[in-house]
Design a protein around this motif. Structure first.
Motif, mmCIF file in Angstrom:
data_model
loop_
_atom_site.group_PDB
_atom_site.id
_atom_site.type_symbol
_atom_site.label_atom_id
_atom_site.label_comp_id
_atom_site.label_asym_id
_atom_site.label_seq_id
_atom_site.Cartn_x
_atom_site.Cartn_y
_atom_site.Cartn_z
ATOM 1 N N SER A 18 0.816 -1.215 0.000
ATOM 2 C CA SER A 18 0.000 0.000 0.000
ATOM 3 C C SER A 18 0.847 1.261 0.000
ATOM 4 O O SER A 18 1.988 1.268 0.479
ATOM 5 C CB SER A 18 -0.909 -0.003 1.242
ATOM 6 O OG SER A 18 -1.527 1.241 1.450
ATOM 7 N N ALA A 38 -2.376 0.288 -4.560
ATOM 8 C CA ALA A 38 -2.140 -0.903 -3.751
ATOM 9 C C ALA A 38 -1.978 -2.090 -4.683
ATOM 10 O O ALA A 38 -2.463 -2.079 -5.819
ATOM 11 C CB ALA A 38 -3.276 -1.149 -2.766
ATOM 12 N N SER A 129 7.009 0.160 0.139
ATOM 13 C CA SER A 129 6.229 -0.896 0.763
ATOM 14 C C SER A 129 7.127 -2.000 1.307
ATOM 15 O O SER A 129 8.169 -2.319 0.725
ATOM 16 C CB SER A 129 5.247 -1.501 -0.247
ATOM 17 O OG SER A 129 4.652 -2.690 0.256
ATOM 18 N N ASP A 149 -0.166 -0.631 4.697
ATOM 19 C CA ASP A 149 0.762 -1.556 4.062
ATOM 20 C C ASP A 149 0.827 -2.875 4.826
ATOM 21 O O ASP A 149 0.856 -2.899 6.053
ATOM 22 C CB ASP A 149 2.152 -0.913 4.004
ATOM 23 C CG ASP A 149 3.105 -1.675 3.119
ATOM 24 O OD1 ASP A 149 2.709 -2.064 2.011
ATOM 25 O OD2 ASP A 149 4.267 -1.869 3.539
#
Length: 264
Positions: A18, A38, A129, A149
């Motif tokens: 994310s 995402a 991420s 995330d």
């Protein structure tokens, strides 16, 4: 009388990379920051392109997930930020993250389905991420979400607008979208963004996130409050402050700095 089941075992089917590395700054509902990216990577036991065959024909998906960063404790009454953090309502009349089973539901936009014959990294990983280098056969590219995330995902279901869109439904204490806060950038912040390949896209994401005013409700309601804030997005720390004048109030971004990346 037969006994009733009181507990169930659920398996994580995947994890989400994310744009939101931390909880602070995440919009309180999906759809409020359309630029938020995402990627959902399926776990080994479910990582088969056949499992998502036909999913590309849908534009939106329901994701069922776990609020894994919320404490297991919960209360029967909560204080929704939409009510200024002052009024209490029942937890089941809210969308609070502190829930008995910590389950969440998010409506997200499906951009595309990326598959490969063997586990590979994504062709466009999420900068910053924890899962940026993760390998899987199935990668679902999503937008307009509200998940942090590495969130564990429990299920995926296609969204059916003819069955699930009810524009005339009563919406309790949140009958309309939240008020949007103006966002401005200092010259130095614009220079920092211009030095990035994704500068334009990152600026759009920053504007969408800060327009929701992620500050605590009691800070936002105090016009005399003067403090600096930082919200992490992708691989940067966005520094901002509230500014007020006779012509109005806005949030001002004064720095877009590299952040310390957390490795899994």
């Amino acid at each position: 009388m037969p006994s009733l089941d009181t507990s169930f075992t659920l398996s994580t089917i995947g994890h989400l990379a994310s744009d939101y590395p931390d909880k602070f700054g995440i919009p309180r509902q999906p759809g409020l920051a359309p630029s938020a990216r995402a990627i959902l990577y399926l776990a080994d036991a479910y990582d088969d392109p056949m499992a998502v065959s036909g999913l590309e024909d849908f534009e939106h998906l329901w994701l069922q997930f776990v609020f894994d960063r919320s404490p297991e404790r919960w209360s029967t009454r909560v204080r929704p930020p939409r009510l200024g953090g002052n009024r209490r309502i029942g937890v089941f009349a809210s969308r609070a993250t502190h829930r008995p089973n910590r389950l969440g539901l998010s409506l997200v936009t499906l951009e595309r389905v990326e598959t490969s014959r063997k586990p590979t990294p994504s062709d466009t990983p999420i900068a910053g991420s924890r899962l940026a280098g993760h390998r899987s056969r199935v990668k679902l590219h999503l937008r307009s979400h509200d998940l942090s995330d590495a969130t564990p995902i429990l299920d995926i279901k296609p969204y059916l607008p003819w069955a699930e869109a009810r524009g005339d439904a009563r919406a309790g204490f949140a009958p309309t979208p939240p008020t949007v806060t103006p966002v401005a950038f200092t010259e130095s912040a614009m220079v920092q963004l211009a030095q990035r390949a994704d500068g334009d896209a990152l600026r759009q994401l920053i504007e969408e996130v800060l327009a929701q005013d992620p500050r605590p409700a009691y800070h936002a309601s105090d016009p005399t409050a003067t403090r600096d804030y930082g919200v992490c997005l992708r691989d940067v720390n966005v520094r901002f402050r509230a500014v007020a004048s006779e012509v109005g109030a806005w949030l001002e971004v004064f720095a877009v700095e590299p952040r310390d990346l957390v490795t899994p």
